[in-house]
Design an enzyme around this catalytic site. Sequence first.
Site, PDB file in Angstrom:
ATOM      1  N   GLU A  67      58.627   8.278 -50.377  1.00 58.07           N
ATOM      2  CA  GLU A  67      59.721   7.382 -50.798  1.00 58.07           C
ATOM      3  C   GLU A  67      60.793   8.230 -51.492  1.00 58.07           C
ATOM      4  O   GLU A  67      60.547   8.841 -52.535  1.00 58.07           O
ATOM      5  CB  GLU A  67      59.249   6.263 -51.744  1.00 58.07           C
ATOM      6  CG  GLU A  67      58.375   5.216 -51.083  1.00 58.07           C
ATOM      7  CD  GLU A  67      59.044   4.542 -49.886  1.00 58.07           C
ATOM      8  OE1 GLU A  67      60.266   4.315 -49.918  1.00 58.07           O
ATOM      9  OE2 GLU A  67      58.340   4.266 -48.905  1.00 58.07           O
ATOM     10  N   SER A  68      62.001   8.211 -50.921  1.00 56.62           N
ATOM     11  CA  SER A  68      63.025   9.186 -51.310  1.00 56.62           C
ATOM     12  C   SER A  68      63.334   9.229 -52.808  1.00 56.62           C
ATOM     13  O   SER A  68      63.404  10.312 -53.390  1.00 56.62           O
ATOM     14  CB  SER A  68      64.304   8.956 -50.502  1.00 56.62           C
ATOM     15  OG  SER A  68      64.885   7.701 -50.794  1.00 56.62           O
ATOM     16  N   VAL A  85      60.007   9.157 -43.458  1.00 55.01           N
ATOM     17  CA  VAL A  85      60.336  10.392 -44.173  1.00 55.01           C
ATOM     18  C   VAL A  85      61.289  10.016 -45.286  1.00 55.01           C
ATOM     19  O   VAL A  85      61.936   8.971 -45.202  1.00 55.01           O
ATOM     20  CB  VAL A  85      60.996  11.446 -43.248  1.00 55.01           C
ATOM     21  CG1 VAL A  85      60.011  11.952 -42.221  1.00 55.01           C
ATOM     22  CG2 VAL A  85      62.252  10.919 -42.583  1.00 55.01           C
ATOM     23  N   CYS A  95      68.179  12.047 -41.117  1.00 55.32           N
ATOM     24  CA  CYS A  95      67.772  10.899 -41.939  1.00 55.32           C
ATOM     25  C   CYS A  95      68.437  10.953 -43.321  1.00 55.32           C
ATOM     26  O   CYS A  95      68.259  11.916 -44.070  1.00 55.32           O
ATOM     27  CB  CYS A  95      66.257  10.880 -42.114  1.00 55.32           C
ATOM     28  SG  CYS A  95      65.721   9.636 -43.311  1.00 55.32           S
ATOM     29  N   LYS A 139      55.450   9.359 -33.636  1.00 54.19           N
ATOM     30  CA  LYS A 139      55.004  10.106 -34.815  1.00 54.19           C
ATOM     31  C   LYS A 139      53.644  10.778 -34.634  1.00 54.19           C
ATOM     32  O   LYS A 139      52.708  10.153 -34.140  1.00 54.19           O
ATOM     33  CB  LYS A 139      54.923   9.155 -36.012  1.00 54.19           C
ATOM     34  CG  LYS A 139      56.263   8.572 -36.364  1.00 54.19           C
ATOM     35  CD  LYS A 139      56.161   7.436 -37.368  1.00 54.19           C
ATOM     36  CE  LYS A 139      57.527   6.753 -37.462  1.00 54.19           C
ATOM     37  NZ  LYS A 139      57.529   5.547 -38.289  1.00 54.19           N
TER      38      LYS A 139
END
Lengths: 241, 241
Positions: free
Chosen positions: B81-82, B69, B29, B56
Amino acid sequence: MTTAKAYIKGSAFPPLSEGTLRLYSMRLCPFAQRVRLVLAHKQINYETININLKEKPEWFLERNPSGSVPVLEKDGKIVYESVIVCQYLDDVYPQNRLTPSDPYQRAQDAILLDYYSNKYIPNFYKILRDQKDEEAKDTFKKAVQKLDEELKARGKYFGGSQVAMIDFLIWPWIERFSLVAAVFPEVVLSKSNFPRLFAWKQNMMSLPAVKGIAFDAEFHQMFFQKWLEGSAEAYDVGLEE
Amino acid sequence: MTTAKAYIKGSAFPPLSEGTLRLYSMRLCPFAQRVRLVLAHKQINYETININLKEKPEWFLERNPSGSVPVLEKDGKIVYESVIVCQYLDDVYPQNRLTPSDPYQRAQDAILLDYYSNKYIPNFYKILRDQKDEEAKDTFKKAVQKLDEELKARGKYFGGSQVAMIDFLIWPWIERFSLVAAVFPEVVLSKSNFPRLFAWKQNMMSLPAVKGIAFDAEFHQMFFQKWLEGSAEAYDVGLEE
């Protein structure tokens, strides 16, 4: 220099003054309102240049190629995108600090803002464009419920006992809530439907920064109707000739 | 405890240890990779729990209801949230600081990230799903040109002479650039097409944090194909039984 009427394509560029903070805005734009709330709360002096967003001046597009307001300019420095502008103002003008000092609280506020930006705001507009969009209505209603629940843990404001940046970032689409409620009565913002969000709205309306620049529901409706029609007149709605 | 295989719906919750930082991730990802780059660059110890994003685990959805993720967890604190996770890590672990100290530079980086998030990333996926999407190709090509031009003013990295947060936030979709270039040859990332972005890619690949977790083009292609097909097997691609 503060203008009310919007500058339009072809109009001359209003000269800049050294040391003066300028906001390119649009009177009824909720994104620009976020910045105006922060400026008011922090008691920062600035001048306003309203922009006709249907017929944009060339010099405006040079400043922000994406063509959206708000745009901030001072002494050659230009910042745009409402959340970025608000954060920048809070960093550069430390009085009445709005961002939490705790990194974990900042992260939680950013997560809530991300949710609001993706679930509430886009569906707000989808419902206004098509009141039969059931998916939009369903997601929007869940988002309103989520805001109400968040306040259970957070307190009087989303910022806790004090108003914070997250409150001002959320506010403009709550001020306009009646536009959606008029076509989607299930979400009417009443004490029985959403008690905490209802109380929050009252608390926010008592703040000088919020009260000072709020428009009433009828005015929002009048603008919104012209905006939906794509009318360039929308931007000077309610002003004298 | 670091797992390679992905946890799937129905699998038991891997017990938490007090004081241990945990990242819920997925090996391929790009959003999770942003966080892994920051963790590596800042030399922060953590454990990885990979998640099967097709099926999931229930305990994963309890942590992040949106089901994406990366998710970070430590001692009851959860962040997702990246971009928010990366910022949180840089705030909490001050070593090898990645965020600029100058507010105006932070604002400029946020504006570039906003552009990248809206113009580059979504069109990257649109082109992979439909290589005849001319609008996506046009916007994507402009975004690649814009990145190249930005480097003219910024220098060796988007962060200037040193690597910064903005570099790591942009990187994962440049690592995967060949996926798009394979179906859209006009944007091949060569020295003659995009000299500065090409040089930046070389510079990034020489950083231990980047090199240490990069996959090659063939591996990305293998994963991406299974992901497009919606296969739950995508998440364990390339692993031994």
